[in-house]
Scaffold this motif. Structure first.
Motif, PDB file in Angstrom:
ATOM      1  N   GLU A   1      10.525  -2.452  -6.306  1.00 18.81           N
ATOM      2  CA  GLU A   1      10.048  -2.788  -4.965  1.00 18.81           C
ATOM      3  C   GLU A   1       8.706  -3.516  -5.037  1.00 18.81           C
ATOM      4  O   GLU A   1       8.477  -4.483  -4.318  1.00 18.81           O
ATOM      5  N   GLU A   2       7.832  -3.069  -5.912  1.00 22.95           N
ATOM      6  CA  GLU A   2       6.536  -3.737  -6.059  1.00 22.95           C
ATOM      7  C   GLU A   2       6.710  -5.176  -6.544  1.00 22.95           C
ATOM      8  O   GLU A   2       6.014  -6.077  -6.077  1.00 22.95           O
ATOM      9  N   GLN A   3       7.634  -5.391  -7.473  1.00 30.40           N
ATOM     10  CA  GLN A   3       7.895  -6.749  -7.952  1.00 30.40           C
ATOM     11  C   GLN A   3       8.452  -7.620  -6.832  1.00 30.40           C
ATOM     12  O   GLN A   3       8.068  -8.778  -6.673  1.00 30.40           O
ATOM     13  N   ARG A   4       9.360  -7.055  -6.046  1.00 28.12           N
ATOM     14  CA  ARG A   4       9.941  -7.801  -4.927  1.00 28.12           C
ATOM     15  C   ARG A   4       8.864  -8.145  -3.904  1.00 28.12           C
ATOM     16  O   ARG A   4       8.785  -9.276  -3.416  1.00 28.12           O
ATOM     17  N   LEU A   5       8.013  -7.187  -3.590  1.00 26.89           N
ATOM     18  CA  LEU A   5       6.941  -7.426  -2.625  1.00 26.89           C
ATOM     19  C   LEU A   5       5.931  -8.444  -3.136  1.00 26.89           C
ATOM     20  O   LEU A   5       5.436  -9.275  -2.372  1.00 26.89           O
TER      21      LEU A   5
ATOM     22  N   ARG B   1      12.398   7.439  -9.885  1.00 24.95           N
ATOM     23  CA  ARG B   1      11.638   7.024  -8.695  1.00 24.95           C
ATOM     24  C   ARG B   1      10.616   5.953  -9.050  1.00 24.95           C
ATOM     25  O   ARG B   1      10.440   4.983  -8.304  1.00 24.95           O
ATOM     26  N   LEU B   2       9.956   6.112 -10.188  1.00 25.09           N
ATOM     27  CA  LEU B   2       8.972   5.110 -10.609  1.00 25.09           C
ATOM     28  C   LEU B   2       9.631   3.764 -10.889  1.00 25.09           C
ATOM     29  O   LEU B   2       9.064   2.713 -10.583  1.00 25.09           O
ATOM     30  N   ALA B   3      10.843   3.789 -11.455  1.00 28.54           N
ATOM     31  CA  ALA B   3      11.566   2.535 -11.706  1.00 28.54           C
ATOM     32  C   ALA B   3      11.913   1.833 -10.396  1.00 28.54           C
ATOM     33  O   ALA B   3      11.780   0.605 -10.282  1.00 28.54           O
ATOM     34  N   VAL B   4      12.331   2.598  -9.392  1.00 30.85           N
ATOM     35  CA  VAL B   4      12.648   2.023  -8.075  1.00 30.85           C
ATOM     36  C   VAL B   4      11.381   1.439  -7.450  1.00 30.85           C
ATOM     37  O   VAL B   4      11.395   0.345  -6.874  1.00 30.85           O
ATOM     38  N   ILE B   5      10.276   2.168  -7.574  1.00 30.37           N
ATOM     39  CA  ILE B   5       9.001   1.688  -7.028  1.00 30.37           C
ATOM     40  C   ILE B   5       8.572   0.414  -7.739  1.00 30.37           C
ATOM     41  O   ILE B   5       8.089  -0.528  -7.096  1.00 30.37           O
ATOM     42  N   ASP B   6       8.762   0.351  -9.057  1.00 26.83           N
ATOM     43  CA  ASP B   6       8.436  -0.871  -9.818  1.00 26.83           C
ATOM     44  C   ASP B   6       9.213  -2.070  -9.280  1.00 26.83           C
ATOM     45  O   ASP B   6       8.642  -3.150  -9.085  1.00 26.83           O
TER      46      ASP B   6
ATOM     47  N   LEU C   1       0.827  -1.208   0.000  1.00 26.52           N
ATOM     48  CA  LEU C   1       0.000   0.000   0.000  1.00 26.52           C
ATOM     49  C   LEU C   1       0.864   1.262   0.000  1.00 26.52           C
ATOM     50  O   LEU C   1       0.548   2.239  -0.696  1.00 26.52           O
ATOM     51  N   ARG C   2       1.957   1.245   0.765  1.00 24.50           N
ATOM     52  CA  ARG C   2       2.871   2.392   0.756  1.00 24.50           C
ATOM     53  C   ARG C   2       3.473   2.590  -0.626  1.00 24.50           C
ATOM     54  O   ARG C   2       3.602   3.726  -1.099  1.00 24.50           O
ATOM     55  N   CYS C   3       3.827   1.494  -1.291  1.00 23.50           N
ATOM     56  CA  CYS C   3       4.358   1.595  -2.656  1.00 23.50           C
ATOM     57  C   CYS C   3       3.311   2.193  -3.594  1.00 23.50           C
ATOM     58  O   CYS C   3       3.640   3.030  -4.442  1.00 23.50           O
TER      59      CYS C   3
END
Length: 108
Positions: free
Chosen positions: A75-79, A68-73, A29-31
């Motif tokens: 993290e979302e994949q990892r999560l 920033r969007l690439a980093v979030i992507d 949700l934070r992501c």
């Protein structure tokens, strides 16, 4: 007596897995919130860059948002992978708990 200890240990282990899933959901949700914020900032930067006489800082802001969007992507994949693994472990744990106990209980 030993059976009760085993049951308590299994309950604790299952509880820990469920808590990890809850934590994973909260991080997802934070992501999502971070993604939405970065997308809004990017749209504003694109709009600013399209104005006549726009500065280079507008283009830099777009690039920063893209990073920033690439980093979030990532993290979302990892999560998502972590969530899938935790879910599979919980399903396997529950399936193992549902299996009949083949040991006979003798009290004598």
């Amino acid at each position: 007596m030993e059976s009760q200890r085993d049951d308590k240990a299994r309950m604790r282990a299952r509880h820990e897995m469920v808590m990890k899933l809850i934590d994973n959901n909260a991080r997802q949700l934070r992501c999502d919130n971070q993604r939405h914020g970065a997308e809004i900032e990017r749209k504003l930067a694109v709009r600013a860059a399209a104005l006549p006489g726009a500065s280079r800082s507008s283009l830099a802001a777009i690039a920063q948002c893209d990073q920033r969007l690439a980093v979030i992507d990532e993290e979302e994949q990892r999560l998502a992978a972590e969530r899938d693994w935790l879910t599979a472990m919980l399903v396997a744990f529950d399936a193992a708990a549902d299996e009949p106990d083949t040991k006979e209980d003798f009290n004598g």
